[in-house]
Scaffold this motif. Sequence first.
Motif, PDB file in Angstrom:
ATOM      1  N   PHE A  11       0.875  -1.180   0.000  1.00  0.00           N
ATOM      2  CA  PHE A  11       0.000   0.000   0.000  1.00  0.00           C
ATOM      3  C   PHE A  11       0.910   1.227   0.000  1.00  0.00           C
ATOM      4  CE2 PHE A  11      -2.568  -3.330   1.813  1.00  0.00           C
ATOM      5  CZ  PHE A  11      -3.842  -3.083   1.299  1.00  0.00           C
ATOM      6  N   GLY A  12       0.565   2.213  -0.800  1.00  0.00           N
ATOM      7  CA  GLY A  12       1.490   3.343  -0.959  1.00  0.00           C
ATOM      8  C   GLY A  12       2.532   2.987  -2.000  1.00  0.00           C
ATOM      9  N   SER A 123       0.134   6.926   5.064  1.00  0.00           N
ATOM     10  CA  SER A 123      -0.062   7.771   6.245  1.00  0.00           C
ATOM     11  C   SER A 123      -0.863   6.993   7.297  1.00  0.00           C
ATOM     12  CB  SER A 123      -0.797   9.032   5.808  1.00  0.00           C
ATOM     13  OG  SER A 123      -1.682   9.445   6.815  1.00  0.00           O
ATOM     14  N   PRO A 124      -0.561   7.222   8.589  1.00  0.00           N
ATOM     15  CA  PRO A 124      -1.244   6.457   9.636  1.00  0.00           C
ATOM     16  C   PRO A 124      -2.751   6.652   9.645  1.00  0.00           C
ATOM     17  CG  PRO A 124       0.113   8.218  10.564  1.00  0.00           C
ATOM     18  CD  PRO A 124       0.449   8.128   9.123  1.00  0.00           C
ATOM     19  N   THR A 125      -3.240   7.708   9.005  1.00  0.00           N
ATOM     20  CA  THR A 125      -4.699   7.890   8.978  1.00  0.00           C
ATOM     21  C   THR A 125      -5.365   6.724   8.241  1.00  0.00           C
ATOM     22  OG1 THR A 125      -4.342   9.296   7.060  1.00  0.00           O
ATOM     23  CG2 THR A 125      -4.814  10.415   9.142  1.00  0.00           C
ATOM     24  N   ILE A 150       3.532  -2.391   9.525  1.00  0.00           N
ATOM     25  CA  ILE A 150       3.179  -0.973   9.574  1.00  0.00           C
ATOM     26  C   ILE A 150       4.383  -0.121   9.959  1.00  0.00           C
ATOM     27  CG2 ILE A 150       0.715  -1.362   9.972  1.00  0.00           C
ATOM     28  CD1 ILE A 150       1.083  -0.502  12.789  1.00  0.00           C
ATOM     29  N   GLU A 151       4.361   1.088   9.418  1.00  0.00           N
ATOM     30  CA  GLU A 151       5.446   2.044   9.597  1.00  0.00           C
ATOM     31  C   GLU A 151       5.060   3.033  10.678  1.00  0.00           C
ATOM     32  OE1 GLU A 151       8.375   3.066   8.201  1.00  0.00           O
ATOM     33  OE2 GLU A 151       8.647   1.366   6.846  1.00  0.00           O
ATOM     34  N   LYS A 152       6.038   3.590  11.367  1.00  0.00           N
ATOM     35  CA  LYS A 152       5.744   4.653  12.309  1.00  0.00           C
ATOM     36  C   LYS A 152       5.174   5.875  11.582  1.00  0.00           C
ATOM     37  CE  LYS A 152       9.282   7.446  13.307  1.00  0.00           C
ATOM     38  NZ  LYS A 152       9.858   8.197  12.175  1.00  0.00           N
ATOM     39  N   HIS A 179       5.754  -4.047  13.462  1.00  0.00           N
ATOM     40  CA  HIS A 179       5.954  -2.590  13.535  1.00  0.00           C
ATOM     41  C   HIS A 179       7.404  -2.327  13.164  1.00  0.00           C
ATOM     42  CE1 HIS A 179       2.837  -3.134  16.787  1.00  0.00           C
ATOM     43  NE2 HIS A 179       2.337  -2.065  16.223  1.00  0.00           N
ATOM     44  N   ILE A 180       7.599  -1.625  12.073  1.00  0.00           N
ATOM     45  CA  ILE A 180       8.982  -1.395  11.617  1.00  0.00           C
ATOM     46  C   ILE A 180       9.606  -0.188  12.292  1.00  0.00           C
ATOM     47  CG2 ILE A 180      10.144  -0.271   9.664  1.00  0.00           C
ATOM     48  CD1 ILE A 180       9.897  -2.549   8.090  1.00  0.00           C
TER      49      ILE A 180
END
Length: 495
Positions: A11-12, A123-125, A150-152, A179-180
């Motif tokens: 995603f992204g 984006s975390p949203t 998931i990225e910070k 969580h990376i």
Amino acid sequence: IKSEPTVFVIFGGTGDLNARKLAPALYNLFLDGWLPKQFSIIGTGRTQLTDEQFRKNLNEDINNFSRSGKADKEKWAEFQKNVYYQVSDAKDAETYKEFGKRVEAHAAEWKVRPNVIYYLAVSPTFFPIITSNLAKAKLTDDVEHVRVVIEKPFGHDLESAKELNKLLAGLFDDKQIYHIDHYLGKETVQNIMAFRFANSILEPIWNRNYIEHVQISVTEQLGVEDRGDYYDGSGAMRDMIQNHLLQLLCLVAMETPVSFNADEIRNRKVDVLHAMRRFSPEDVRMSAVRGQYAKGWMEGKEVPGYREEAKVDPNSNTETFAAIKFFVDNWRWQGVPFYVRTGKRLHQSSSVITIQFKDVPHKIFPTEAAESWQQNRLIISIQPEMSIRLQVQAKRPGLDMILNTVDMVFDYKGTYTNQAPEAYETLLLDTMLGDQTLFMRGDQIEAAWDLIMPILSTWTNKKSLNFPNYSAYSWGPESAEALIARDGFTWFSLP
Ligand code: BG6
């Protein structure tokens, strides 16, 4: 080690992270023979692209950002056959059905149940909507094969981090969640554990009896670049200290794990976070410093101040620099300060951990002999130089007895000929292998937030600031020098 057939869904797919880090990392894993024979990379995003166009973009990204340089024609031709693009709408159930179909098509073609890695480089949203829809479409039911990366930022504060953890825990099994924190994938960072736990001479001195203080310094010359919209709502504490710097601190301070098992290691790290001294508002005043860069000059070129950067509020009070003095309240570390600093637009780009040992109990040499007497230091340089050096006193050759400080050096360049992999290569391979050792666990993330929340809230409540308070390309605000000078030390930096 053998990786199983794998489908990556990114995603992204048209975003910056994929361009700069993920695609080059996957390509280098492929070149070095770490990818399984059967793999597929499906980039996804809202942009309308064909497979061909997406492949062309990735080829350019690899030419620009891969550590191995421009893509080789033949290798690229082989690699790109496994690359696809799917236009997607994160809110639309059809999008997820399509992922499901693609995975099943690969499974049928390869005659095996592949690993599927959903990588949220967004984006975390979007985290809640994508993760919920993945689960709703039953794409993540197979706990053994399906993982979500998931990225910070993992939340904006303790509350939102808890919310995110709750959401993920409700949707997935713990062993599916990655969580990376890319610092944990850096070669030199992984080496901290090897260095500490594979050598017998360090453990006896790795404590308050021998160590006077520890410094962890991650400085960057880069400014906020084009990330003003994200960074202005974040700042150095949230962007760097909550994750990367506290993870480094944990590696230095953790007790010896009983085995190299993901949870053993993560348990020992979370112990450190639990042992760290909490801050009262008065402690924040005494032990925490923040700064923001003003314009400055480097090699004849002027750069703007933070408040003049694109997508940044012209009255912003966001900190681009933070320095904190921490304590770890346990038997090993009682009374040993851990000074941590990080910032943007500083004099040098470097990440260095310095362990300063106590002075000798009694000096037998006359003062004149000890020309540059320096207490022993162990300097772990993470980047750009990759080295570990031990500073000791030695006699300078000559007829008189003059002591000076010399370095015993282990440096990667002089020791190894092979190029070190990028952090993302290590971490992507680990997600394929199902190894969570180098990933943050939900409770670690919460413990780190819990530690820094009092600092953040004290800062938010105090409105009168003298921002900007350091010029671009300096070493940060003077108060950061004062923070460490009050204890009789100075910040260490490699020349
Ligand atoms: C990221 C931060 O996590 O780490 C950036 O969001 C920062 O602001 C970057 O620049 C630093 O990473 P590295 O690997 O370049 O030291």
